[in-house]
Design a protein around this motif. Structure first.
Motif, PDB file in Angstrom:
ATOM      1  N   ARG A 108     -20.417  32.941  47.846  1.00 43.35           N
ATOM      2  CA  ARG A 108     -20.689  34.372  48.017  1.00 43.35           C
ATOM      3  C   ARG A 108     -20.405  35.030  46.667  1.00 43.35           C
ATOM      4  O   ARG A 108     -19.635  34.497  45.861  1.00 43.35           O
ATOM      5  CB  ARG A 108     -19.779  34.966  49.088  1.00 43.35           C
ATOM      6  N   ASP A 109     -21.000  36.163  46.410  1.00 48.84           N
ATOM      7  CA  ASP A 109     -20.717  36.874  45.164  1.00 48.84           C
ATOM      8  C   ASP A 109     -19.213  37.095  45.045  1.00 48.84           C
ATOM      9  O   ASP A 109     -18.563  37.533  45.987  1.00 48.84           O
ATOM     10  CB  ASP A 109     -21.450  38.217  45.130  1.00 48.84           C
ATOM     11  N   GLY A 110     -18.665  36.709  43.897  1.00 51.45           N
ATOM     12  CA  GLY A 110     -17.231  36.846  43.671  1.00 51.45           C
ATOM     13  C   GLY A 110     -16.413  35.681  44.207  1.00 51.45           C
ATOM     14  O   GLY A 110     -15.219  35.626  44.000  1.00 51.45           O
ATOM     15  N   GLY A 111     -17.042  34.726  44.893  1.00 49.69           N
ATOM     16  CA  GLY A 111     -16.308  33.608  45.471  1.00 49.69           C
ATOM     17  C   GLY A 111     -16.583  32.289  44.779  1.00 49.69           C
ATOM     18  O   GLY A 111     -16.520  31.233  45.393  1.00 49.69           O
ATOM     19  N   GLU A 112     -16.892  32.337  43.487  1.00 42.84           N
ATOM     20  CA  GLU A 112     -17.257  31.127  42.745  1.00 42.84           C
ATOM     21  C   GLU A 112     -16.130  30.108  42.674  1.00 42.84           C
ATOM     22  O   GLU A 112     -16.358  28.934  42.434  1.00 42.84           O
ATOM     23  CB  GLU A 112     -17.735  31.480  41.331  1.00 42.84           C
ATOM     24  N   ASP A 113     -14.881  30.555  42.881  1.00 49.21           N
ATOM     25  CA  ASP A 113     -13.744  29.635  42.814  1.00 49.21           C
ATOM     26  C   ASP A 113     -13.588  28.799  44.077  1.00 49.21           C
ATOM     27  O   ASP A 113     -12.803  27.865  44.102  1.00 49.21           O
ATOM     28  CB  ASP A 113     -12.442  30.407  42.575  1.00 49.21           C
ATOM     29  N   ASN A 114     -14.329  29.135  45.134  1.00 50.98           N
ATOM     30  CA  ASN A 114     -14.184  28.429  46.403  1.00 50.98           C
ATOM     31  C   ASN A 114     -15.574  28.060  46.961  1.00 50.98           C
ATOM     32  O   ASN A 114     -15.961  28.557  48.008  1.00 50.98           O
ATOM     33  CB  ASN A 114     -13.399  29.302  47.393  1.00 50.98           C
ATOM     34  N   PRO A 115     -16.292  27.171  46.267  1.00 49.92           N
ATOM     35  CA  PRO A 115     -17.649  26.853  46.716  1.00 49.92           C
ATOM     36  C   PRO A 115     -17.649  25.934  47.940  1.00 49.92           C
ATOM     37  O   PRO A 115     -16.694  25.191  48.174  1.00 49.92           O
ATOM     38  CB  PRO A 115     -18.256  26.132  45.516  1.00 49.92           C
ATOM     39  N   TYR A 116     -18.712  26.019  48.699  1.00 51.34           N
ATOM     40  CA  TYR A 116     -18.951  25.075  49.795  1.00 51.34           C
ATOM     41  C   TYR A 116     -19.951  24.068  49.246  1.00 51.34           C
ATOM     42  O   TYR A 116     -21.058  24.438  48.844  1.00 51.34           O
ATOM     43  CB  TYR A 116     -19.509  25.812  51.011  1.00 51.34           C
TER      44      TYR A 116
END
Length: 150
Positions: free
Chosen positions: A64-72
């Motif tokens: 999600r935008d801003g969630g690059e540190d926790n990818p699926y």
């Protein structure tokens, strides 16, 4: 790419179980094999889809935008990436990026919708599948609600 190769790829993708062998073959004819280098953006959040990708090889990450540190991470061959793009042109909710060398089979919405118009039973099976998946997602969210509200 051989037409039979594309039809085989579609036969391994869960979503396309709604199609019979001939329908998968027709979709394979309209599909396009795509290659992405490591780090390439396959699509961005907010993009309006023109179809869906079926993962042939490689690993992709959704964020999600801003969630690059926790990818699926997705690496399963046959995974359908952005299946809703086959039936609606709503903006994508997530980013999809190639982690390593990625190959996909892109299935255009126009081809899927044309087939659904020609085969009402296919349209019904696709609608039923989408309904089941959405119900499952909503059920999972409902179960998490007590934990989220704490």
């Amino acid at each position: 790419m051989q037409l039979d190769d594309a039809a085989t790829i579609l036969s391994r993708a869960d979503f396309f179980e709604v199609c019979d062998a001939e329908q998968r073959r027709l979709l394979a004819f309209a599909s396009e094999r795509k290659k992405f280098r490591p780090g390439a953006v396959i699509y961005k959040s907010g993009d309006t889809p023109e179809g869906a990708h079926v993962l042939v090889s490689g690993t992709v990450a959704t964020t999600r935008d801003g969630g690059e540190d926790n990818p699926y991470l997705i690496h399963e061959s046959g995974a359908v990436l952005g299946a809703m793009g086959l039936v609606v042109s709503k903006p994508r909710p997530v980013n999809l990026k190639a982690i390593d060398a990625v190959e996909t089979l892109f299935v255009p919405r126009s081809a899927f919708m044309k087939l659904a118009q020609q085969y009402p039973d296919l349209a019904q099976r696709a609608a039923d599948r989408i309904r089941r998946e959405l119900t499952g997602y909503l059920g999972a969210i409902e179960q998490m609600k007590p934990r989220i509200q704490r």
